[in-house]
Design an enzyme around this catalytic site. Structure first.
Site, PDB file in Angstrom:
ATOM      1  N   ASP A 110      12.187 -27.441 -16.513  1.00  0.00           N
ATOM      2  CA  ASP A 110      11.601 -26.104 -16.464  1.00  0.00           C
ATOM      3  C   ASP A 110      10.302 -26.236 -15.656  1.00  0.00           C
ATOM      4  O   ASP A 110       9.297 -26.758 -16.151  1.00  0.00           O
ATOM      5  CB  ASP A 110      11.327 -25.612 -17.886  1.00  0.00           C
ATOM      6  CG  ASP A 110      10.674 -24.233 -17.883  1.00  0.00           C
ATOM      7  OD1 ASP A 110      10.240 -23.768 -16.812  1.00  0.00           O
ATOM      8  OD2 ASP A 110      10.582 -23.630 -18.967  1.00  0.00           O
TER       9      ASP A 110
ATOM     10  N   CYS B  73       6.130 -16.751 -26.149  1.00  0.00           N
ATOM     11  CA  CYS B  73       7.555 -17.154 -26.116  1.00  0.00           C
ATOM     12  C   CYS B  73       7.719 -18.637 -26.446  1.00  0.00           C
ATOM     13  O   CYS B  73       8.587 -19.314 -25.858  1.00  0.00           O
ATOM     14  CB  CYS B  73       8.201 -16.853 -24.770  1.00  0.00           C
ATOM     15  SG  CYS B  73       8.243 -15.108 -24.387  1.00  0.00           S
TER      16      CYS B  73
ATOM     17  N   HIS C 100       9.307 -23.407 -23.928  1.00  0.00           N
ATOM     18  CA  HIS C 100       9.370 -21.943 -23.894  1.00  0.00           C
ATOM     19  C   HIS C 100      10.762 -21.571 -24.400  1.00  0.00           C
ATOM     20  O   HIS C 100      11.726 -22.309 -24.181  1.00  0.00           O
ATOM     21  CB  HIS C 100       9.188 -21.513 -22.436  1.00  0.00           C
ATOM     22  CG  HIS C 100       9.078 -20.043 -22.200  1.00  0.00           C
ATOM     23  ND1 HIS C 100      10.149 -19.199 -22.247  1.00  0.00           N
ATOM     24  CD2 HIS C 100       8.008 -19.262 -21.888  1.00  0.00           C
ATOM     25  CE1 HIS C 100       9.755 -17.960 -21.967  1.00  0.00           C
ATOM     26  NE2 HIS C 100       8.456 -17.964 -21.755  1.00  0.00           N
TER      27      HIS C 100
ATOM     28  N   GLN D  79       5.779 -23.529 -14.893  1.00  0.00           N
ATOM     29  CA  GLN D  79       4.322 -23.648 -14.885  1.00  0.00           C
ATOM     30  C   GLN D  79       3.857 -24.787 -13.983  1.00  0.00           C
ATOM     31  O   GLN D  79       2.658 -25.087 -13.944  1.00  0.00           O
ATOM     32  CB  GLN D  79       3.783 -23.864 -16.319  1.00  0.00           C
ATOM     33  CG  GLN D  79       4.062 -22.710 -17.270  1.00  0.00           C
ATOM     34  CD  GLN D  79       3.265 -21.443 -16.933  1.00  0.00           C
ATOM     35  OE1 GLN D  79       2.283 -21.479 -16.184  1.00  0.00           O
ATOM     36  NE2 GLN D  79       3.689 -20.323 -17.488  1.00  0.00           N
TER      37      GLN D  79
ATOM     38  N   LYS E 257       5.499 -15.898 -10.904  1.00  0.00           N
ATOM     39  CA  LYS E 257       4.398 -16.745 -11.382  1.00  0.00           C
ATOM     40  C   LYS E 257       3.730 -17.471 -10.225  1.00  0.00           C
ATOM     41  O   LYS E 257       2.773 -18.203 -10.414  1.00  0.00           O
ATOM     42  CB  LYS E 257       4.915 -17.771 -12.396  1.00  0.00           C
ATOM     43  CG  LYS E 257       5.345 -17.151 -13.717  1.00  0.00           C
ATOM     44  CD  LYS E 257       5.617 -18.223 -14.738  1.00  0.00           C
ATOM     45  CE  LYS E 257       6.403 -17.719 -15.928  1.00  0.00           C
ATOM     46  NZ  LYS E 257       5.639 -16.836 -16.810  1.00  0.00           N
TER      47      LYS E 257
HETATM   48  N1  PLP Z   1       9.348 -21.434 -18.967  1.00  0.00           N
HETATM   49  C1  PLP Z   1       8.024 -21.422 -19.009  1.00  0.00           C
HETATM   50  C2  PLP Z   1       7.264 -22.696 -19.242  1.00  0.00           C
HETATM   51  C3  PLP Z   1       7.336 -20.207 -18.844  1.00  0.00           C
HETATM   52  O1  PLP Z   1       5.995 -20.194 -18.899  1.00  0.00           O
HETATM   53  C4  PLP Z   1       8.077 -19.022 -18.640  1.00  0.00           C
HETATM   54  C5  PLP Z   1       7.382 -17.720 -18.528  1.00  0.00           C
HETATM   55  O2  PLP Z   1       6.431 -17.481 -19.200  1.00  0.00           O
HETATM   56  C6  PLP Z   1       9.468 -19.109 -18.577  1.00  0.00           C
HETATM   57  C7  PLP Z   1      10.073 -20.325 -18.745  1.00  0.00           C
HETATM   58  C8  PLP Z   1      10.318 -17.908 -18.330  1.00  0.00           C
HETATM   59  O3  PLP Z   1      10.052 -17.358 -17.091  1.00  0.00           O
HETATM   60  P1  PLP Z   1      10.666 -15.930 -16.706  1.00  0.00           P
HETATM   61  O4  PLP Z   1      10.225 -15.003 -17.785  1.00  0.00           O
HETATM   62  O5  PLP Z   1      10.062 -15.614 -15.386  1.00  0.00           O
HETATM   63  O6  PLP Z   1      12.139 -16.094 -16.683  1.00  0.00           O
END
Ligand code: PLP
Length: 429
Positions: free
Chosen positions: A218, A384, A141, A221, A244
């Site tokens: 990260d 993203c 992401h 998910q 999430k």
């Molecule tokens: N990393 C992953 C794998 C994600 O799916 C997301 C959100 O879609 C993020 C990071 C970023 O999360 P946030 O927008 O809550 O900071």
């Protein structure tokens, strides 16, 4: 997976009753919410916890002599304990952030600040130099890619990435070749938010540790969907978001092994995170407070704690079993629809409860609009994660993602809708 008891249909019905928003209608249709990968819906217990805090206990934490401030502080720290336990961490290893993006930036800019000479002796371990390498993956992401590009630009370190194989997995042979004596940081996602791939965290941590590199996970998910024990995984840092995993927006968590979090220079400075301030110099609090500058998002943290309680009560292993089954149903279903290409692991491979697809001849935005006309909420675009889309030759995809409240019937409604898309747009001729 199969040895764990999954959620029974009547249990899912009971769970759904806890989520007022799932009763929404979209036009003439009952809402079918398949966008939990972007943000999850919230149960009454979370909504109530936030409301009760706002109505009866609202105060700034850690700095008032009055009763309300004491109660707010207690709830704030209790929430930290709940979230820390939820991911197998100690309380002082969890710092509140605005979201996972901010948590990942906190780690990245910790390296930048250390390299710029901030943080004294203790931060020397985070100094990066030209010739050092930061390794990420092609499925990141942007939140776990762009900050590392910035770190490389600030420090002169080189950014490298583990490529993907055609089936949506990390190319582990390439990873073994890439992670070596020059690697200082390995930053990678546990579960891809596009492909649904579940990465081999254990093996990646082993490779990083053998190279003496720091690991940054990260967990956006994974924390909401899989039982997670960060101590057992052995990662150095991790990030995830409250929204999430049934919690409110505006709160996320940075995890760092205690020793590291206390040595990492903060990147947001100001009030509340200091011990002494003179006109020339400031000493910072130990972790996690050194990462919590300014007035905190207390109600949101309390809601996050309530969300962790709700999920723990049902059991992450059972939630994971339910989502695993739905993920397989989705993957099998989409692979039977002519003109629809599944990005990521094929059905049969262990994957998360989501699918991203490319519909031949129809733009993802049109697919999303067509499904919305049936009350089905999915995500469209690049989610993203542009590089992973580029890797598979598309600029956008349509993603359906499930959670504990998703039913088989909802998955089937999505599959039926998807089967009709190309015909509707005349793309099947
Ligand atoms: N990393 C992953 C794998 C994600 O799916 C997301 C959100 O879609 C993020 C990071 C970023 O999360 P946030 O927008 O809550 O900071």
């Amino acid at each position: 997976m199969s040895s764990v008891e999954t959620l029974l249909p009547e249990e899912i019905e009971r769970i759904r009753n806890d989520f007022p928003l799932l009763e929404r209608r979209i036009g003439d249709h009952q809402l079918i919410y398949l966008d939990s990968g972007a943000t999850a819906q919230r149960p009454i217990s979370v909504l109530d916890a936030v409301q009760e805090f706002d109505e009866m206990r609202n105060a700034a934490v850690h700095r008032g002599a009055h009763t309300l401030a004491g109660e707010a502080t207690e709830l704030f720290e209790e929430a930290r304990h709940k979230v820390a336990s939820f991911v197998g961490a100690d309380d002082d290893e969890i710092a509140w952030t605005k979201n996972a993006t901010e948590a990942l930036n906190a780690v990245a800019y910790g390296f930048v600040n250390a390299t710029a000479g901030r943080g004294g002796e203790a931060a020397q371990r985070f100094v990066l130099r030209p010739g050092d390498e930061i390794v990420v993956t092609e499925m990141e992401h942007h939140a776990n890619l762009v900050p590392w590009q910035e770190v490389a630009a600030h420090t002169g370190a080189t950014l490298r990435y583990i490529p993907l194989s055609d089936n949506g997995a990390l190319d582990m042979d390439a990873a073994e070749g890439l992670i070596g004596e020059h690697t200082r940081v390995l930053a990678f996602t546990h579960v891809s938010n596009v492909l649904g791939t579940i990465n081999q965290v254990g093996r990646l941590v082993e490779l990083a540790q053998a190279a003496g590199a720091y690991t940054v996970l990260d967990a956006c998910q994974s924390a909401p969907h899989l039982p997670l024990d960060l101590h057992a995984l052995g990662v150095d840092f991790a990030a995830f978001s409250g929204h999430k995993m049934l919690g409110p927006t505006g709160v996320g968590a940075l995890y760092g092994r205690s020793e590291l979090l206390n040595a990492l220079p903060p990147f947001i400075t100001g009030g509340s995170m200091i011990t002494t301030v003179t006109m020339e110099h400031t000493d910072f609090m130990p972790a996690p407070t050194r990462f919590e500058a300014g007035t905190q998002m207390v109600a949101q943290a309390v809601g996050f704690g309530a969300a962790a309680d709700y999920l723990s009560h049902i059991g992450l292993d059972r939630i994971a079993a339910h989502e695993h089954a739905l993920g397989q149903r989705l993957a099998e279903g989409v692979s039977q629809i002519p003109g629809v290409r599944l990005l990521g692991p094929a059905a049969g491979v262990d994957r998360a409860g989501m699918v991203s697809v490319d519909v031949d001849g129809v733009h993802a935005h049109d697919v999303g609009q067509f499904l919305d006309d049936r009350g089905i909420a999915v995500r469209v675009g690049h989610h993203c994660a542009q590089p992973v889309h580029r890797r598979y030759g598309v600029t956008a995809s349509t993603r359906a993602s499930v959670y504990l409240y998703t039913t088989e019937a909802e998955v089937d409604a999505f599959l039926n809708g998807l089967s009709d898309v190309r015909g509707f747009f005349g793309a099947d001729r």
